[in-house]
Write an enzyme that holds these catalytic residues in place. Structure first.
Site, PDB file in Angstrom:
ATOM      1  N   ASP A  21       0.821  -1.208   0.000  1.00 51.41           N
ATOM      2  CA  ASP A  21       0.000   0.000   0.000  1.00 51.41           C
ATOM      3  C   ASP A  21       0.860   1.265   0.000  1.00 51.41           C
ATOM      4  O   ASP A  21       2.016   1.264   0.419  1.00 51.41           O
ATOM      5  CB  ASP A  21      -0.882   0.041   1.247  1.00 51.41           C
ATOM      6  CG  ASP A  21      -2.013  -0.966   1.214  1.00 51.41           C
ATOM      7  OD1 ASP A  21      -2.027  -1.834   0.315  1.00 51.41           O
ATOM      8  OD2 ASP A  21      -2.886  -0.890   2.100  1.00 51.41           O
ATOM      9  N   ASP A  22       0.233   2.348  -0.441  1.00 51.78           N
ATOM     10  CA  ASP A  22       0.680   3.740  -0.247  1.00 51.78           C
ATOM     11  C   ASP A  22       1.687   4.240  -1.263  1.00 51.78           C
ATOM     12  O   ASP A  22       2.043   5.416  -1.241  1.00 51.78           O
ATOM     13  CB  ASP A  22       1.254   3.968   1.159  1.00 51.78           C
ATOM     14  CG  ASP A  22       0.223   3.798   2.263  1.00 51.78           C
ATOM     15  OD1 ASP A  22      -0.958   3.558   1.942  1.00 51.78           O
ATOM     16  OD2 ASP A  22       0.595   3.893   3.446  1.00 51.78           O
ATOM     17  N   HIS A  71      -6.121   2.988  -4.035  1.00 49.68           N
ATOM     18  CA  HIS A  71      -5.984   3.240  -2.593  1.00 49.68           C
ATOM     19  C   HIS A  71      -6.295   4.700  -2.277  1.00 49.68           C
ATOM     20  O   HIS A  71      -5.757   5.255  -1.321  1.00 49.68           O
ATOM     21  CB  HIS A  71      -4.569   2.874  -2.140  1.00 49.68           C
ATOM     22  CG  HIS A  71      -4.420   2.661  -0.662  1.00 49.68           C
ATOM     23  ND1 HIS A  71      -5.316   1.959   0.112  1.00 49.68           N
ATOM     24  CD2 HIS A  71      -3.441   3.068   0.200  1.00 49.68           C
ATOM     25  CE1 HIS A  71      -4.913   1.939   1.366  1.00 49.68           C
ATOM     26  NE2 HIS A  71      -3.782   2.621   1.458  1.00 49.68           N
ATOM     27  N   HIS A  75      -5.216   9.513   0.386  1.00 53.04           N
ATOM     28  CA  HIS A  75      -5.161   8.687   1.587  1.00 53.04           C
ATOM     29  C   HIS A  75      -5.915   9.270   2.792  1.00 53.04           C
ATOM     30  O   HIS A  75      -5.415   9.245   3.917  1.00 53.04           O
ATOM     31  CB  HIS A  75      -3.709   8.410   1.975  1.00 53.04           C
ATOM     32  CG  HIS A  75      -3.526   7.146   2.768  1.00 53.04           C
ATOM     33  ND1 HIS A  75      -3.709   7.088   4.136  1.00 53.04           N
ATOM     34  CD2 HIS A  75      -3.179   5.896   2.388  1.00 53.04           C
ATOM     35  CE1 HIS A  75      -3.469   5.868   4.562  1.00 53.04           C
ATOM     36  NE2 HIS A  75      -3.147   5.115   3.514  1.00 53.04           N
ATOM     37  N   HIS A 162       3.737  -2.232   3.164  1.00 54.61           N
ATOM     38  CA  HIS A 162       3.800  -0.877   2.626  1.00 54.61           C
ATOM     39  C   HIS A 162       5.142  -0.662   1.945  1.00 54.61           C
ATOM     40  O   HIS A 162       6.186  -0.736   2.607  1.00 54.61           O
ATOM     41  CB  HIS A 162       3.605   0.154   3.746  1.00 54.61           C
ATOM     42  CG  HIS A 162       2.261   0.061   4.414  1.00 54.61           C
ATOM     43  ND1 HIS A 162       1.980  -0.891   5.368  1.00 54.61           N
ATOM     44  CD2 HIS A 162       1.135   0.794   4.237  1.00 54.61           C
ATOM     45  CE1 HIS A 162       0.719  -0.736   5.761  1.00 54.61           C
ATOM     46  NE2 HIS A 162       0.187   0.270   5.097  1.00 54.61           N
TER      47      HIS A 162
END
Length: 220
Positions: A21-22, A71, A75, A162
């Site tokens: 993620d991210d 995603h 965020h 991540h």
């Protein structure tokens, strides 16, 4: 609605889906090198503004056969947004991923795992949670991440990590090596769920969790 799937794989070799993620971030290129060296596929839940900042990495993810999911754009916790902002966070990210890679994402992972009926309805695609969380966003230690993943993984798991964390990227080579030694196959989320559901498609607007999945609000 949250669908719970049994952690089983019908294939002769156990499967696991590694998710990141991210990103894409400054350590994503090194991670892609590692995945390529091990012949492993993964799923990247990319943040829209990060794709806009590093389009070459998103193109590389797609070109290597990895799956790219949505995603959000910046965020935020989607459950706290207005209807307009919610749609913008999702739609803007879909647009930049499609413009960058040629394909729109088919999966959404809401930031922090937070979702409600309004988010699921706005998503227009399946929501993917996780079953193994080494808390690499909190405990930034390569040895911890490695042990936490290897101790917890079972066939059919979705692992949350991540790629913006250098300590996580440093843990991936040993994770791949050890799990390969245990006979695991590294597949995308969509491939894993096709196996688990006997080719039945994932349903838009449904959140897919797993036994032992981390509660919402603990991870990014």
């Amino acid at each position: 609605m949250v669908a719970i799937l049994r952690v089983m794989s019908p294939t002769s070799a156990p499967s696991v889906a590694l998710t990141f993620d991210d990103g894409p971030g400054p350590y994503t290129a090194g991670l892609l090198d590692t995945l390529d060296a091990h012949g492993a596929r993964a799923t990247f839940f990319d943040v829209g503004e990060m794709v806009a900042a590093r389009p070459e990495l998103a193109r590389r993810q797609a070109g290597a056969g990895h799956e790219i999911g949505n995603h959000s754009w910046s965020h935020p916790r989607l459950t706290g947004l207005s209807e307009r902002r919610l749609r913008e966070e999702i739609d803007r990210t879909c647009a930049v991923i499609e413009q960058t890679t040629g394909s729109a994402p088919g999966l959404l992972r809401p930031p922090f795992g937070d979702h409600d009926e309004r988010v699921r309805r706005a998503a227009g695609m399946p929501l993917i949670m996780w079953s193994v969380d080494p808390e690499d966003w909190r405990i930034k230690d390569t040895g911890h991440v490695t042990r936490a993943v290897l101790d917890a993984v079972r066939p059919g798991d979705v692992v949350l990590m991540h790629d913006i964390q250098p300590t996580t990227v440093a843990a991936v080579p040993e994770i791949l090596q050890v799990l390969s030694g245990r006979g695991y196959r590294f597949v995308t989320v969509s491939e894993l769920y096709r196996e688990l559901q006997d080719e039945k498609p994932l349903r838009p607007g449904t959140a897919y969790d797993r036994p032992g999945g981390a509660p919402a609000g603990r991870a990014g």
